[in-house]
Design an enzyme around this catalytic site. Structure first.
Site, PDB file in Angstrom:
ATOM      1  N   GLN A  57       0.831  -1.213   0.000  1.00 11.94           N
ATOM      2  CA  GLN A  57       0.000   0.000   0.000  1.00 11.94           C
ATOM      3  C   GLN A  57       0.861   1.257   0.000  1.00 11.94           C
ATOM      4  O   GLN A  57       0.550   2.260   0.633  1.00 11.94           O
ATOM      5  CB  GLN A  57      -0.941  -0.005   1.208  1.00 11.94           C
ATOM      6  CG  GLN A  57      -1.934  -1.136   1.161  1.00 11.94           C
ATOM      7  CD  GLN A  57      -2.871  -1.133   2.367  1.00 11.94           C
ATOM      8  OE1 GLN A  57      -2.957  -0.164   3.111  1.00 11.94           O
ATOM      9  NE2 GLN A  57      -3.576  -2.233   2.546  1.00 11.94           N
ATOM     10  N   CYS A  58       1.928   1.212  -0.741  1.00 12.17           N
ATOM     11  CA  CYS A  58       2.910   2.291  -0.809  1.00 12.17           C
ATOM     12  C   CYS A  58       2.798   2.984  -2.164  1.00 12.17           C
ATOM     13  O   CYS A  58       2.359   2.378  -3.144  1.00 12.17           O
ATOM     14  CB  CYS A  58       4.314   1.681  -0.642  1.00 12.17           C
ATOM     15  SG  CYS A  58       5.690   2.815  -0.809  1.00 12.17           S
ATOM     16  N   GLY A  59       3.207   4.222  -2.215  1.00 13.42           N
ATOM     17  CA  GLY A  59       3.240   4.928  -3.482  1.00 13.42           C
ATOM     18  C   GLY A  59       4.175   4.285  -4.500  1.00 13.42           C
ATOM     19  O   GLY A  59       4.052   4.518  -5.693  1.00 13.42           O
ATOM     20  N   PHE A  60       5.097   3.462  -4.034  1.00 12.32           N
ATOM     21  CA  PHE A  60       6.034   2.774  -4.919  1.00 12.32           C
ATOM     22  C   PHE A  60       5.609   1.337  -5.243  1.00 12.32           C
ATOM     23  O   PHE A  60       6.345   0.608  -5.908  1.00 12.32           O
ATOM     24  CB  PHE A  60       7.434   2.748  -4.289  1.00 12.32           C
ATOM     25  CG  PHE A  60       8.030   4.105  -4.088  1.00 12.32           C
ATOM     26  CD1 PHE A  60       8.328   4.927  -5.165  1.00 12.32           C
ATOM     27  CD2 PHE A  60       8.293   4.574  -2.810  1.00 12.32           C
ATOM     28  CE1 PHE A  60       8.886   6.186  -4.974  1.00 12.32           C
ATOM     29  CE2 PHE A  60       8.849   5.829  -2.601  1.00 12.32           C
ATOM     30  CZ  PHE A  60       9.145   6.640  -3.694  1.00 12.32           C
ATOM     31  N   THR A  61       4.440   0.923  -4.780  1.00 10.06           N
ATOM     32  CA  THR A  61       3.993  -0.465  -4.959  1.00 10.06           C
ATOM     33  C   THR A  61       3.977  -0.892  -6.419  1.00 10.06           C
ATOM     34  O   THR A  61       4.234  -2.057  -6.730  1.00 10.06           O
ATOM     35  CB  THR A  61       2.605  -0.681  -4.313  1.00 10.06           C
ATOM     36  OG1 THR A  61       2.724  -0.404  -2.915  1.00 10.06           O
ATOM     37  CG2 THR A  61       2.101  -2.095  -4.490  1.00 10.06           C
TER      38      THR A  61
END
Length: 162
Positions: free
Chosen positions: A35-39
């Site tokens: 659930q990360c912006g980098f996922t």
């Protein structure tokens, strides 16, 4: 320690995996989160793995919930997420901590070997990447914002090295 082969890690299923079993491969170790912006980097990691695995590239994903609660799921939920959303075929291990007093020994070692931005040893966010050569030595560290394509030339050189 001179390489990563002295470490063992916990698999998503709860077993123990010796990194010595990966001797001779070029390895990319990444702390990941769903659930990360980098996922979205999962997709690029899978493409890189598919492109180079026959030449000896192995990617190892280590889920971490230390950064903004971005990996809240169980190990089984994380594995399912990776497979369903990104078709991940490379190993994704049990959730761990990558910094602080409870950091996994492997990540303590990685951060001692290669410093990050402004010489920091501490991992600052999800999707920090460590490139390991065929002898198990940490040769490069990439910040989370660095795209997977930025690593490709370094990985290709290592795959061609004896």
């Amino acid at each position: 320690m001179d390489n990563i082969y002295d470490f063992s890690v916990t698999t998503a299923a709860g077993g123990i995996q010796s990194l010595a079993d990966y001797r001779g491969q070029v390895i990319l170790i990444v702390n990941v989160a769903s659930q990360c912006g980098f996922t979205a980097q999962y997709a690029d990691l899978q493409r890189l793995y598919a492109q180079y695995r026959e030449q000896g590239l192995l990617i190892l994903g280590f889920p971490c919930d230390q950064f903004g609660g971005q990996e809240p799921g169980s190990n089984a939920e994380i594995a399912q997420f990776c497979q369903l959303n990104f078709g991940v075929e490379f190993p994704v291990f049990a959730k761990i901590e990558v910094r602080g007093p409870s950091a996994a020994p492997l990540f303590n070692y990685l951060t001692q070997q290669r410093r990050g931005f402004l010489g920091s040893r501490q991992i600052k966010w999800n999707f920090t990447k460590f490139v390991i050569d065929r002898k198990g030595r940490v040769v490069k560290r990439y910040a989370p914002y660095r795209k997977i394509a930025d690593l490709q030339s370094d990985i290709e050189k290592l795959l061609l090295a004896p």
